[in-house]
Design an enzyme around this catalytic site. Structure first.
Site, mmCIF file in Angstrom:
data_model
loop_
_atom_site.group_PDB
_atom_site.id
_atom_site.type_symbol
_atom_site.label_atom_id
_atom_site.label_comp_id
_atom_site.label_asym_id
_atom_site.label_seq_id
_atom_site.Cartn_x
_atom_site.Cartn_y
_atom_site.Cartn_z
ATOM 1 N N ASP A 51 11.030 1.846 -0.720
ATOM 2 C CA ASP A 51 10.305 1.116 -0.097
ATOM 3 C C ASP A 51 9.620 -0.177 -0.959
ATOM 4 O OD1 ASP A 51 10.451 2.269 2.589
ATOM 5 O OD2 ASP A 51 9.017 3.744 2.201
ATOM 6 N N ASN A 122 2.818 -4.353 3.762
ATOM 7 C CA ASN A 122 2.038 -3.004 3.778
ATOM 8 C C ASN A 122 0.547 -3.148 4.083
ATOM 9 O OD1 ASN A 122 3.775 -0.893 3.831
ATOM 10 N ND2 ASN A 122 3.408 -0.458 1.680
ATOM 11 N N GLU A 123 -0.230 -3.773 3.091
ATOM 12 C CA GLU A 123 -1.869 -3.756 3.150
ATOM 13 C C GLU A 123 -2.368 -4.900 2.338
ATOM 14 O OE1 GLU A 123 -0.530 -1.838 0.125
ATOM 15 O OE2 GLU A 123 -1.000 -0.332 1.866
ATOM 16 N N ARG A 149 -20.729 -0.341 1.556
ATOM 17 C CA ARG A 149 -20.999 -0.268 0.065
ATOM 18 C C ARG A 149 -20.012 0.838 -0.189
ATOM 19 N NH1 ARG A 149 -26.700 1.041 -2.772
ATOM 20 N NH2 ARG A 149 -25.818 1.340 -4.881
ATOM 21 N N TYR A 164 -0.885 3.486 2.187
ATOM 22 C CA TYR A 164 -2.483 3.826 1.597
ATOM 23 C C TYR A 164 -3.249 4.254 2.670
ATOM 24 C CZ TYR A 164 -6.016 2.633 -1.893
ATOM 25 O OH TYR A 164 -6.901 2.729 -2.908
ATOM 26 N N ASN A 165 -3.094 3.403 3.811
ATOM 27 C CA ASN A 165 -3.970 3.669 5.054
ATOM 28 C C ASN A 165 -4.081 5.020 5.437
ATOM 29 O OD1 ASN A 165 -5.603 2.889 7.711
ATOM 30 N ND2 ASN A 165 -3.470 3.619 8.340
ATOM 31 N N LYS A 166 -2.944 5.675 5.491
ATOM 32 C CA LYS A 166 -2.687 7.273 5.849
ATOM 33 C C LYS A 166 -3.407 8.052 4.949
ATOM 34 C CE LYS A 166 0.269 10.643 7.666
ATOM 35 N NZ LYS A 166 -0.104 11.544 6.672
ATOM 36 N N SER A 167 -3.474 7.761 3.638
ATOM 37 C CA SER A 167 -4.095 8.518 2.745
ATOM 38 C C SER A 167 -5.622 8.520 2.813
ATOM 39 C CB SER A 167 -4.024 8.236 1.204
ATOM 40 O OG SER A 167 -2.623 8.042 0.893
ATOM 41 N N ALA A 186 -14.207 5.560 0.686
ATOM 42 C CA ALA A 186 -15.250 6.201 0.320
ATOM 43 C C ALA A 186 -16.720 5.360 0.558
ATOM 44 C CB ALA A 186 -15.136 6.497 -1.321
HETATM 45 P P1 NAP Z 1 3.759 4.011 -5.737
HETATM 46 O O1 NAP Z 1 2.422 4.520 -6.007
HETATM 47 O O2 NAP Z 1 4.792 4.151 -6.630
HETATM 48 O O3 NAP Z 1 4.203 4.677 -4.329
HETATM 49 C C1 NAP Z 1 3.607 4.889 -3.158
HETATM 50 C C2 NAP Z 1 4.384 5.728 -2.341
HETATM 51 O O4 NAP Z 1 4.256 5.155 -1.028
HETATM 52 C C3 NAP Z 1 6.072 5.841 -2.420
HETATM 53 O O5 NAP Z 1 6.401 7.144 -2.160
HETATM 54 C C4 NAP Z 1 6.396 4.590 -1.729
HETATM 55 O O6 NAP Z 1 7.882 4.983 -1.439
HETATM 56 C C5 NAP Z 1 5.561 5.035 -0.517
HETATM 57 N N1 NAP Z 1 5.631 3.899 0.661
HETATM 58 C C6 NAP Z 1 5.415 2.421 0.270
HETATM 59 N N2 NAP Z 1 5.480 1.701 1.573
HETATM 60 C C7 NAP Z 1 5.313 2.727 2.282
HETATM 61 C C8 NAP Z 1 5.230 2.626 3.666
HETATM 62 N N3 NAP Z 1 5.070 1.881 4.499
HETATM 63 N N4 NAP Z 1 4.892 3.895 4.528
HETATM 64 C C9 NAP Z 1 5.036 4.907 3.810
HETATM 65 N N5 NAP Z 1 5.451 5.063 2.406
HETATM 66 C C10 NAP Z 1 5.296 4.189 1.735
HETATM 67 O O7 NAP Z 1 3.884 2.371 -5.271
HETATM 68 P P2 NAP Z 1 4.999 1.574 -4.486
HETATM 69 O O8 NAP Z 1 6.076 2.202 -4.410
HETATM 70 O O9 NAP Z 1 5.019 0.324 -5.449
HETATM 71 O O10 NAP Z 1 4.100 1.325 -3.204
HETATM 72 C C11 NAP Z 1 3.205 0.356 -2.991
HETATM 73 C C12 NAP Z 1 2.287 1.083 -2.016
HETATM 74 O O11 NAP Z 1 1.756 2.206 -2.410
HETATM 75 C C13 NAP Z 1 1.098 0.185 -1.455
HETATM 76 O O12 NAP Z 1 1.656 -0.747 -0.697
HETATM 77 C C14 NAP Z 1 0.105 1.416 -1.088
HETATM 78 O O13 NAP Z 1 0.349 1.453 0.466
HETATM 79 C C15 NAP Z 1 0.555 2.636 -1.569
HETATM 80 N N6 NAP Z 1 -0.500 3.016 -2.368
HETATM 81 C C16 NAP Z 1 -0.944 4.366 -1.817
HETATM 82 C C17 NAP Z 1 -2.178 4.824 -2.362
HETATM 83 C C18 NAP Z 1 -2.698 6.263 -1.862
HETATM 84 O O14 NAP Z 1 -1.870 6.781 -0.911
HETATM 85 N N7 NAP Z 1 -3.707 6.885 -2.412
HETATM 86 C C19 NAP Z 1 -2.773 4.408 -3.675
HETATM 87 C C20 NAP Z 1 -2.354 2.989 -3.871
HETATM 88 C C21 NAP Z 1 -1.049 2.584 -3.445
HETATM 89 P P3 NAP Z 1 8.950 4.722 -2.238
HETATM 90 O O15 NAP Z 1 9.028 5.960 -3.068
HETATM 91 O O16 NAP Z 1 10.221 4.674 -1.251
HETATM 92 O O17 NAP Z 1 8.762 3.408 -2.971
#
Ligand code: NAP
Ligand code: MN
Length: 265
Positions: A51, A122-123, A149, A164-167, A186
């Site tokens: 992704d 994504n966001e 805040r 991220y939204n789901k988390s 938070a």
């Molecule tokens: P990453 O930190 O390496 O991976 C985040 C995880 O989210 C990976 O498993 C990725 O899949 C998965 N992912 C990405 N888009 C998704 C979607 N639309 N639905 C479900 N899972 C999804 O970062 P990255 O791979 O560069 O992905 C960036 C995304 O990470 C951001 O857009 C944000 O949504 C998310 N993120 C999440 C958090 C959190 O949950 N606390 C914090 C920061 C960012 P792949 O393994 O296939 O790449």
């Protein structure tokens, strides 16, 4: 899509991926496709990887609405990837036998201090970059809705709702609903600061404005999908659904809800 035969591959240039892409290119060429090296000649943009790679492919090619995007994973299927590099033959079979469909995914348009907009699949997230909280005045259209805040806020697309939204306990939204979801990270709630405390959805008719209160702790980190924007100073973010979509080629029998079930249940 018989007349759309020019394919551009988007992937991280490593020898490992090079070796994976080679046989797929040959297979596609043998089936009448043309591999192009300039995105402007492309009808189809194929991302190779997870992704994360798909998010990069859309960003690097400027969220083209005149191309089809296709996600080909090197690992398991993801949210944007309906095919895998191991089953390239199956992918070509699916394309040639009408087992695929084109889905339009809404994207978000973000303008910072009135500058040229960024797009997100994504966001868009905005977070404090220090230990202290920061303050945002939240406007829906011209209504001063709340003062936030805390650590930050996430504005996600329907397809980004599973990321991220789901988390932060946001809802999962069907991508057939053109909408954006606002979720808190938070929030501090007391007699002085009060926020809704739950996520909410806005329609394509609305504009969200986030005004960073200039209190000396106002250098937030702004993220668009998997990239941080290198703007040190931001006062106001204007966020709405973009007029354009991205079009993704996917398997008919692998709906968004199949993917949600497969990944989370
Ligand atoms: P990453 O930190 O390496 O991976 C985040 C995880 O989210 C990976 O498993 C990725 O899949 C998965 N992912 C990405 N888009 C998704 C979607 N639309 N639905 C479900 N899972 C999804 O970062 P990255 O791979 O560069 O992905 C960036 C995304 O990470 C951001 O857009 C944000 O949504 C998310 N993120 C999440 C958090 C959190 O949950 N606390 C914090 C920061 C960012 P792949 O393994 O296939 O790449
Ligand atoms: Mn990743």
């Amino acid at each position: 899509m018989p007349h759309r035969k020019n394919i551009y591959f988007s992937y991280k240039q490593t020898t490992e991926l090079e070796q994976i892409v080679q046989p797929i290119s040959s297979l596609l060429q043998a089936n009448g496709f043309h591999i192009v090296t300039d995105t402007k000649d492309a009808h189809i943009i194929a991302s190779i990887g997870g992704d994360n790679a798909f998010l990069q492919a859309t960003r690097k090619t400027g969220f083209r609405d005149d191309c089809l995007y296709i996600g080909i994973n090197t690992d398991q299927l993801g949210f944007y990837t309906d095919f895998t590099t191991e089953n390239a033959e199956q992918m070509i079979h699916a394309v040639q036998n009408a087992e695929v469909e084109v889905r339009k995914y809404p994207i978000i348009e973000v303008s910072i201090d009135g500058e040229k907009p960024f797009y997100c699949l994504n966001e868009c997230s905005i977070r404090s970059n220090v230990i202290k909280t920061f303050v945002i005045d939240v406007f829906i259209d011209d209504i001063a809705f709340e003062t936030f805040r805390g650590d930050g806020m996430i504005v996600s697309t329907p397809t980004g709702s599973t990321a991220y939204n789901k988390s932060v306990r946001g809802a999962i939204v069907d991508p057939l609903l053109p909408s954006m979801q606002i979720s808190e990270i938070a929030s501090l709630n007391n007699n002085e600061y009060r926020t809704l405390g739950t996520s909410f959805l806005l329609s394509s008719q609305r504009t969200l404005t986030l005004k960073v209160v200039q209190d000396g702790n106002d250098h937030p980190i702004i993220g668009v999908d998997n990239e941080a924007i290198s703007i040190r100073h931001a006062e106001q973010l204007t966020i709405k659904l973009a007029d354009k979509h991205i079009k993704v080629l996917k398997l008919k029998n692998n709906s968004f809800w199949h993917r949600v079930q497969r990944k989370f249940l």
